[in-house]
Design a protein around this motif. Structure first.
Motif, PDB file in Angstrom:
ATOM      1  N   HIS A   1       0.790  -1.311   0.138  1.00 11.06           N
ATOM      2  CA  HIS A   1      -0.090   0.069  -0.079  1.00 11.06           C
ATOM      3  C   HIS A   1       0.849   1.176   0.073  1.00 11.06           C
ATOM      4  O   HIS A   1       1.625   1.462   0.848  1.00 11.06           O
ATOM      5  CB  HIS A   1      -1.173  -0.126   1.134  1.00 11.06           C
ATOM      6  CG  HIS A   1      -1.890  -1.289   1.164  1.00 11.06           C
ATOM      7  ND1 HIS A   1      -1.551  -2.426   1.705  1.00 11.06           N
ATOM      8  CD2 HIS A   1      -3.310  -1.164   0.831  1.00 11.06           C
ATOM      9  CE1 HIS A   1      -2.516  -3.216   1.725  1.00 11.06           C
ATOM     10  NE2 HIS A   1      -3.418  -2.509   0.990  1.00 11.06           N
ATOM     11  N   LYS A   2       0.873   1.927  -1.055  1.00 11.74           N
ATOM     12  CA  LYS A   2       1.831   3.127  -1.362  1.00 11.74           C
ATOM     13  C   LYS A   2       1.135   4.274  -0.361  1.00 11.74           C
ATOM     14  O   LYS A   2      -0.136   4.787  -0.650  1.00 11.74           O
ATOM     15  CB  LYS A   2       1.911   3.491  -2.692  1.00 11.74           C
ATOM     16  CG  LYS A   2       2.804   4.778  -2.899  1.00 11.74           C
ATOM     17  CD  LYS A   2       3.063   4.705  -4.483  1.00 11.74           C
ATOM     18  CE  LYS A   2       3.984   6.053  -4.802  1.00 11.74           C
ATOM     19  NZ  LYS A   2       4.290   6.325  -6.021  1.00 11.74           N
ATOM     20  N   HIS A   3       1.907   4.928   0.502  1.00 12.44           N
ATOM     21  CA  HIS A   3       1.380   6.042   1.195  1.00 12.44           C
ATOM     22  C   HIS A   3       2.155   7.347   0.510  1.00 12.44           C
ATOM     23  O   HIS A   3       3.077   7.329  -0.080  1.00 12.44           O
ATOM     24  CB  HIS A   3       2.055   6.048   2.536  1.00 12.44           C
ATOM     25  CG  HIS A   3       0.921   4.773   3.405  1.00 12.44           C
ATOM     26  ND1 HIS A   3       0.456   5.256   4.488  1.00 12.44           N
ATOM     27  CD2 HIS A   3       1.213   3.605   3.431  1.00 12.44           C
ATOM     28  CE1 HIS A   3      -0.087   4.056   4.717  1.00 12.44           C
ATOM     29  NE2 HIS A   3       0.034   3.215   4.231  1.00 12.44           N
ATOM     30  N   LEU A   4       1.378   8.491   0.601  1.00 19.52           N
ATOM     31  CA  LEU A   4       1.792   9.732   0.187  1.00 19.52           C
ATOM     32  C   LEU A   4       2.001  10.753   1.474  1.00 19.52           C
ATOM     33  O   LEU A   4       1.146  10.755   2.364  1.00 19.52           O
ATOM     34  CB  LEU A   4       0.976  10.361  -0.952  1.00 19.52           C
ATOM     35  CG  LEU A   4       1.420  11.811  -1.153  1.00 19.52           C
ATOM     36  CD1 LEU A   4       2.932  11.748  -1.942  1.00 19.52           C
ATOM     37  CD2 LEU A   4       0.225  12.328  -1.984  1.00 19.52           C
ATOM     38  N   PHE A   5       3.364  11.168   1.571  1.00 19.94           N
ATOM     39  CA  PHE A   5       3.389  12.260   2.706  1.00 19.94           C
ATOM     40  C   PHE A   5       4.172  13.342   2.163  1.00 19.94           C
ATOM     41  O   PHE A   5       5.538  13.513   2.099  1.00 19.94           O
ATOM     42  CB  PHE A   5       4.156  11.434   4.032  1.00 19.94           C
ATOM     43  CG  PHE A   5       4.380  12.239   5.139  1.00 19.94           C
ATOM     44  CD1 PHE A   5       5.229  12.112   5.849  1.00 19.94           C
ATOM     45  CD2 PHE A   5       3.287  13.352   5.500  1.00 19.94           C
ATOM     46  CE1 PHE A   5       5.760  12.818   6.999  1.00 19.94           C
ATOM     47  CE2 PHE A   5       3.366  13.991   6.841  1.00 19.94           C
ATOM     48  CZ  PHE A   5       4.646  13.731   7.346  1.00 19.94           C
ATOM     49  N   ARG A   6       3.510  14.246   1.471  1.00 17.64           N
ATOM     50  CA  ARG A   6       4.397  15.518   0.947  1.00 17.64           C
ATOM     51  C   ARG A   6       4.391  16.794   1.517  1.00 17.64           C
ATOM     52  O   ARG A   6       3.176  17.072   2.215  1.00 17.64           O
ATOM     53  CB  ARG A   6       3.644  15.528  -0.349  1.00 17.64           C
ATOM     54  CG  ARG A   6       4.442  16.796  -1.185  1.00 17.64           C
ATOM     55  CD  ARG A   6       3.967  16.873  -2.576  1.00 17.64           C
ATOM     56  NE  ARG A   6       4.397  15.586  -3.312  1.00 17.64           N
ATOM     57  CZ  ARG A   6       4.025  15.152  -4.429  1.00 17.64           C
ATOM     58  NH1 ARG A   6       3.017  16.004  -5.152  1.00 17.64           N
ATOM     59  NH2 ARG A   6       4.507  14.061  -5.008  1.00 17.64           N
ATOM     60  N   ARG A   7       5.357  17.296   1.908  1.00 14.71           N
ATOM     61  CA  ARG A   7       5.489  18.674   2.629  1.00 14.71           C
ATOM     62  C   ARG A   7       5.477  19.746   1.473  1.00 14.71           C
ATOM     63  O   ARG A   7       6.347  19.839   0.723  1.00 14.71           O
ATOM     64  CB  ARG A   7       6.771  18.723   3.282  1.00 14.71           C
ATOM     65  CG  ARG A   7       7.254  19.980   4.143  1.00 14.71           C
ATOM     66  CD  ARG A   7       8.599  19.684   4.889  1.00 14.71           C
ATOM     67  NE  ARG A   7       8.833  20.813   5.619  1.00 14.71           N
ATOM     68  CZ  ARG A   7       9.468  21.761   5.440  1.00 14.71           C
ATOM     69  NH1 ARG A   7       9.943  21.787   4.262  1.00 14.71           N
ATOM     70  NH2 ARG A   7       9.834  22.879   6.425  1.00 14.71           N
ATOM     71  N   GLY A   8       4.272  20.548   1.416  1.00 16.77           N
ATOM     72  CA  GLY A   8       4.171  21.578   0.566  1.00 16.77           C
ATOM     73  C   GLY A   8       5.075  22.717   0.805  1.00 16.77           C
ATOM     74  O   GLY A   8       5.710  22.848   2.055  1.00 16.77           O
ATOM     75  N   SER A   9       5.014  23.744  -0.074  1.00 19.60           N
ATOM     76  CA  SER A   9       5.627  24.993   0.115  1.00 19.60           C
ATOM     77  C   SER A   9       4.645  26.004   1.068  1.00 19.60           C
ATOM     78  O   SER A   9       3.556  25.801   1.063  1.00 19.60           O
ATOM     79  CB  SER A   9       5.839  25.765  -1.368  1.00 19.60           C
ATOM     80  OG  SER A   9       6.474  24.970  -2.080  1.00 19.60           O
ATOM     81  N   LEU A  10       5.326  26.841   1.538  1.00 18.97           N
ATOM     82  CA  LEU A  10       4.742  27.885   2.540  1.00 18.97           C
ATOM     83  C   LEU A  10       3.954  28.857   1.665  1.00 18.97           C
ATOM     84  O   LEU A  10       4.549  29.111   0.375  1.00 18.97           O
ATOM     85  CB  LEU A  10       5.827  28.663   3.093  1.00 18.97           C
ATOM     86  CG  LEU A  10       6.372  28.285   4.342  1.00 18.97           C
ATOM     87  CD1 LEU A  10       7.363  28.954   4.928  1.00 18.97           C
ATOM     88  CD2 LEU A  10       5.435  27.764   5.629  1.00 18.97           C
ATOM     89  N   ASN A  11       2.900  29.568   2.064  1.00 21.94           N
ATOM     90  CA  ASN A  11       2.269  30.221   1.127  1.00 21.94           C
ATOM     91  C   ASN A  11       2.524  31.991   2.010  1.00 21.94           C
ATOM     92  O   ASN A  11       3.207  31.698   3.155  1.00 21.94           O
ATOM     93  CB  ASN A  11       0.670  30.166   1.250  1.00 21.94           C
ATOM     94  CG  ASN A  11      -0.132  29.924   2.441  1.00 21.94           C
ATOM     95  OD1 ASN A  11       0.569  30.653   3.555  1.00 21.94           O
ATOM     96  ND2 ASN A  11      -0.814  29.244   2.616  1.00 21.94           N
ATOM     97  N   LEU A  12       2.019  33.006   1.527  1.00 19.33           N
ATOM     98  CA  LEU A  12       2.236  34.317   2.115  1.00 19.33           C
ATOM     99  C   LEU A  12       1.718  34.529   3.290  1.00 19.33           C
ATOM    100  O   LEU A  12       1.928  35.357   3.932  1.00 19.33           O
ATOM    101  CB  LEU A  12       1.895  35.151   1.041  1.00 19.33           C
ATOM    102  CG  LEU A  12       2.693  35.238  -0.258  1.00 19.33           C
ATOM    103  CD1 LEU A  12       2.448  36.293  -1.322  1.00 19.33           C
ATOM    104  CD2 LEU A  12       4.291  35.510  -0.129  1.00 19.33           C
ATOM    105  N   ASN A  13       0.744  33.622   3.567  1.00 23.39           N
ATOM    106  CA  ASN A  13      -0.025  33.905   4.908  1.00 23.39           C
ATOM    107  C   ASN A  13       0.489  33.156   5.975  1.00 23.39           C
ATOM    108  O   ASN A  13       0.122  33.163   7.152  1.00 23.39           O
ATOM    109  CB  ASN A  13      -1.534  33.407   4.779  1.00 23.39           C
ATOM    110  CG  ASN A  13      -2.428  34.168   3.913  1.00 23.39           C
ATOM    111  OD1 ASN A  13      -2.200  35.231   3.781  1.00 23.39           O
ATOM    112  ND2 ASN A  13      -3.188  33.574   3.214  1.00 23.39           N
ATOM    113  N   GLY A  14       1.653  32.320   5.853  1.00 22.00           N
ATOM    114  CA  GLY A  14       2.428  31.749   6.903  1.00 22.00           C
ATOM    115  C   GLY A  14       2.120  30.343   7.062  1.00 22.00           C
ATOM    116  O   GLY A  14       2.234  29.935   8.279  1.00 22.00           O
ATOM    117  N   TYR A  15       1.285  29.712   6.145  1.00 22.75           N
ATOM    118  CA  TYR A  15       0.828  28.180   6.486  1.00 22.75           C
ATOM    119  C   TYR A  15       1.382  27.582   5.345  1.00 22.75           C
ATOM    120  O   TYR A  15       1.878  27.785   4.263  1.00 22.75           O
ATOM    121  CB  TYR A  15      -0.716  28.320   6.356  1.00 22.75           C
ATOM    122  CG  TYR A  15      -1.206  28.859   7.588  1.00 22.75           C
ATOM    123  CD1 TYR A  15      -1.603  28.202   8.769  1.00 22.75           C
ATOM    124  CD2 TYR A  15      -1.645  30.331   7.248  1.00 22.75           C
ATOM    125  CE1 TYR A  15      -2.159  28.759   9.829  1.00 22.75           C
ATOM    126  CE2 TYR A  15      -2.102  30.864   8.769  1.00 22.75           C
ATOM    127  CZ  TYR A  15      -2.453  30.150  10.007  1.00 22.75           C
ATOM    128  OH  TYR A  15      -3.038  30.712  10.999  1.00 22.75           O
TER     129      TYR A  15
END
Length: 331
Positions: A89-103
């Motif tokens: 079972h392939k899991h996905l765990f991706r850390r995205g980029s920051l947006n300008l709102n700080g999230y």
């Protein structure tokens, strides 16, 4: 050149303002230390047979200073255990980029197997967060969307024991670590802005430094050479700029205020100065009268007037510029 620096200053002010706003937003996010929130949560199929794999897609927003540790829940409903086999079972765990709102948005795909027929809409799972020095939540609570589980009958015996199901004979891999995006548009933008800002400051300081080091008489001679090389100027513009250049030089050299004087009035004052050689001052009235006639009487100068005026102003600057002090070493 002045216009270019004015534009650079405006861009610098704009970048500084944007940076201050973004910095304030990030500080506010850090100060509030808000708990992560779920922006999207859905099942691949919202109806599934008992004992089959249910795939859950999540998007979780965390403050910029908080990090998720793994995609495997630390707590979950007893009847809905996660599958921890990363081979089948392939899991996905991706850390995205920051947006300008700080999230930051994390994209997670994980799998569960229902062991009995029971609604999931009133249950939730918890995803572990990396601890911080502050008194902050250690988990992100995610409310599960509605999942309808039905009993198809003739279930394999393994389903009756969830613990055995989670520990299949196939060896499990280590928990998934966040996948970093190859590029982060946000940080590229910030980096380019800072680089541009630093370059602009360096260029401005170098320009100001060179401008301050250049004596005013050398600047006057350089401006005179540029005026002489410029083509297509009308007589009015040419002689106006020439007399303005002469006024600026003479004002700095002899301390004469020239802003409210006509060329004739100003140069008449100059000719009375004792420091000016009579040979150079004698031709100044000709230039002053010629410039005023062109400006106020629309006089059309002769072809040799412009070169003669340029030569006169250049010779006047060269003859009246400050001379270096004599060397007293041999005195």
């Amino acid at each position: 050149m002045k216009k270019a620096f004015q534009i650079l200053k405006a861009i610098a002010f704009l970048l500084l303002t944007v940076g201050a706003i973004v910095g304030y937003l990030f500080f506010q996010v850090w100060q509030n230390d808000e708990a992560p929130k779920t922006s999207k949560a859905r099942w691949k199929n919202d109806t599934i047979a008992l004992g089959h794999t249910a795939t859950l897609y999540l998007e979780v927003e965390t403050p910029w200073h908080r990090e998720l540790r793994t995609s495997i829940p630390t707590s979950f409903p007893e009847f809905l255990p996660p599958v921890q086999n990363f081979i089948t079972h392939k899991h996905l765990f991706r850390r995205g980029s920051l947006n300008l709102n700080g999230y930051r948005t994390w994209k997670i795909t994980t799998h569960f197997v229902p062991t009995r027929v029971q609604p999931s809409e009133t249950h939730s799972i918890a995803l572990q967060l990396v601890p911080t020095d502050r008194s902050s939540p250690l988990v992100a609570q995610v409310k599960l969307p509605k999942l309808k589980v039905f009993d198809p009958g003739n279930l394999p015996a393994i389903i009756k024991n969830p613990k055995n199901f989670q520990n299949e004979t196939v060896p499990a891999l280590k928990p998934a670590t966040p996948e970093e995006k190859s590029t982060s548009r946000f940080w590229y933008l910030i980096g380019i802005s800072i680089l541009f800002f630093v370059m602009m400051i360096v260029i401005y300081l170098r320009s100001e430094s060179s401008r301050l080091k250049q004596p005013f008489w050398e600047k006057a001679l350089n401006d005179l050479a540029k005026l002489e090389a410029e083509k297509g100027l009308t007589p009015t513009i040419f002689f106006s700029r020439l007399t303005d250049l002469l006024k600026r030089y003479t004002s700095k050299r002899f301390g004469i205020r020239a802003t409210a004087k006509t060329s004739t009035e100003f140069l008449a004052t100059v000719t009375r100065l004792e420091k000016i050689p009579m040979a150079e001052a004698s031709e100044l009235p000709w230039l002053a009268q010629l410039a005023d006639r062109i400006k106020f009487a629309e006089y059309e100068p002769k072809t040799d007037h412009s070169p003669r005026a340029i030569t006169l102003v250049r010779r006047f600057i060269q003859e009246t510029k400050p001379q270096p002090e004599p060397d007293d070493d041999h005195a």
